[in-house]
Design a protein around this motif. Structure first.
Motif, PDB file in Angstrom:
ATOM      1  N   GLU A 142       0.821  -1.219   0.000  1.00 17.99           N
ATOM      2  CA  GLU A 142       0.000   0.000   0.000  1.00 17.99           C
ATOM      3  C   GLU A 142       0.851   1.264   0.000  1.00 17.99           C
ATOM      4  O   GLU A 142       0.324   2.380   0.009  1.00 17.99           O
ATOM      5  N   GLY A 143       2.178   1.096   0.043  1.00 14.42           N
ATOM      6  CA  GLY A 143       3.067   2.247   0.051  1.00 14.42           C
ATOM      7  C   GLY A 143       3.287   2.843   1.421  1.00 14.42           C
ATOM      8  O   GLY A 143       3.814   3.954   1.550  1.00 14.42           O
ATOM      9  N   THR A 144       2.906   2.103   2.480  1.00 10.61           N
ATOM     10  CA  THR A 144       3.052   2.597   3.848  1.00 10.61           C
ATOM     11  C   THR A 144       4.308   2.024   4.485  1.00 10.61           C
ATOM     12  O   THR A 144       4.575   0.821   4.379  1.00 10.61           O
ATOM     13  N   LEU A 145       5.056   2.885   5.159  1.00 13.30           N
ATOM     14  CA  LEU A 145       6.259   2.425   5.848  1.00 13.30           C
ATOM     15  C   LEU A 145       5.887   1.675   7.122  1.00 13.30           C
ATOM     16  O   LEU A 145       4.979   2.090   7.848  1.00 13.30           O
ATOM     17  N   PRO A 146       6.573   0.579   7.431  1.00 17.09           N
ATOM     18  CA  PRO A 146       6.273  -0.168   8.659  1.00 17.09           C
ATOM     19  C   PRO A 146       6.718   0.608   9.895  1.00 17.09           C
ATOM     20  O   PRO A 146       7.606   1.463   9.817  1.00 17.09           O
TER      21      PRO A 146
END
Length: 454
Positions: A234-238
């Protein structure tokens, strides 16, 4: 000098930092200092005095000088006696690596770290490399996190001391499995994993960069570490775990050092995989990791432009907008020093991405100078500086490995009269320009040969 290191000759490098000093007295050092002075160790001896004596003993100034004072009453130093005293001290430290006491082993590792970073000891260590390697392997397998971290650093220094020759490659093949195990172990201490990442990158670079299999395996392992910071689908950083940004930074910097010796065919693959993901990582909450990412992006773009004049960054406009934001970041939630450091680095990255501008830096040592005139050369120099610390100046002067990598030729032998005269700035410029052109041609030749092997 060796042909395989010439492929890593990337020019002229940067400024130096101060020595990393540790407080407290070191057991093996204390005994030798006292023996040297002809007295017994007193339980009430000043820690500061002992530490001062130790650090002065390992000064990165030239240890080979035969005159301490040119003024009246100066005394001649018996160089052979001084050398024997130093070697006796080092032998005791090596013996102490096998001591039952963890405190004694840590003290010995710290003594060796200081000695290896501030002196060139090839002849001494060639005869004892197997013993030292065995001791370091034991510390890496059975020691605490602190001992593992110290042992990995000393091993990286050992490879530099062995000048990337066959002995260094032999040691790397011996200890690479345990470095790999610790780096891959999520339960190991962050400090130990960070030190192992740095050691893996440096040892592979100086000892096995011509071995395509070792190079790819080492890079793949380092990738597996820092890629855990990459965005999801989703393009979200962990959300980073405690301490993980430090580990990711070390793995990314070690990987980027090895990227500098990759053949062009492999580089094209790496650029397509990593550049888009790294652009997203510029949004990381950790300032040091953001900086490591920014420098790696600049390095990859420079390499891309080197192998393809038409190379362009995917979503270059978006990247430049992000870099502009970081270069002018005034977020009050960030520490003032962090903001200043970040703005400085990202201004440089932005200028390079937009206009291929790079602010050249110069470093002087003795009567010589080298320059940092690109991101590739910057990464190589700082990798050595991270390991050698302030001793990098001494090694640039006297270590054949570093002199070969940085295109300096054989170590200079200067008498007092020559040392008193300065080489003109124009002469230095001509020398460095010629050396850079020769290094570039040689690097491209060896890179093509390595591509055929891989």
């Amino acid at each position: 000098t060796h042909t395989h290191t010439q492929s890593r000759v990337h020019g002229n490098m940067s400024t130096l930092t101060g020595t990393n000093k540790r407080d407290g007295k070191l057991q093996c050092e204390k005994s030798f200092i006292c023996a040297k002075n002809g007295v017994k160790a007193e339980s009430g001896a000043s820690d500061d005095e002992l530490t001062s004596d130790i650090l002065s003993h390992y000064s990165s100034a030239s240890e080979t000088t035969s005159v301490l004072d040119d003024g009246p009453g100066s005394e001649q130093v018996d160089e052979q006696t001084a050398q024997e005293e130093t070697e006796d001290k080092l032998k005791q430290c090596i013996d102490n690596l096998m001591d039952k006491s963890a405190k004694t082993r840590l003290a010995a590792l710290e003594s060796l770290r200081q000695a290896f970073s501030s002196r060139v000891l090839y002849d001494f260590l060639t005869e004892r490399r197997l013993t030292v390697s065995d001791c370091l392997e034991r510390s890496l397998k059975k020691g605490s996190g602190e001992e593992q971290a110290a042992a990995a650093t000393v091993f990286a220094l050992l490879c530099i001391q062995l000048e990337g020759r066959d002995e260094a490659e032999e040691g790397f093949k011996m200890l690479r499995p345990i470095l790999t195990t610790i780096l891959s172990d999520s339960t190991a201490s962050i400090a130990a994993r960070q030190s192992c990442a740095r050691a893996l990158g440096m040892c592979c670079y100086v000892s096995a960069a011509d071995d395509g299999e070792d190079l790819i395996k080492s890079m793949a392992l380092l990738e597996s570490v820092f890629m855990s910071s990459y965005p999801n689908r989703e393009g979200t950083l962990p959300t980073p775990k405690p301490g993980s940004p430090v580990l990711h930074s070390a793995a990314l910097q070690a990987w980027s050092l090895l990227v500098t010796v990759c053949p062009a065919s492999r580089l094209r693959v790496l650029l397509g995989i990593h550049l888009p993901k790294l652009q997203v990582c510029l949004q990381s909450n950790d300032v040091n990791y953001r900086i490591a990412v920014g420098e790696t992006i600049a390095l990859l773009v420079e390499l891309g432009r080197e192998i393809d004049e038409e190379f362009e960054v995917e979503d270059g406009e978006g990247l430049c907008e992000c870099l502009k934001s970081l270069a002018t970041d005034g977020n009050k939630h960030r520490a003032k020093n962090d903001r200043r450091k970040q703005r400085s680095i990202f201004r440089e990255v932005l200028h390079y991405i937009e206009n291929e501008d790079f602010t050249e830096e110069k470093i002087r040592f003795g009567v010589e100078s080298v320059y940092i005139d690109g991101w590739l050369r910057r990464r190589i120099y700082y990798a050595f500086k991270e390991i050698l610390e302030s001793g990098v100046r001494h090694h640039l002067q006297f270590n054949p490995l570093l002199r070969d990598i940085f295109g300096l030729g054989a170590p200079l032998i200067l008498d007092a009269a020559v040392k008193g005269n300065k080489i003109s700035r124009f002469e230095k410029h001509l020398f460095n320009s010629a050396a850079f052109k020769a290094r570039t041609k040689q690097r491209n030749k060896v890179r093509d040969k390595r591509a055929d092997v891989m």
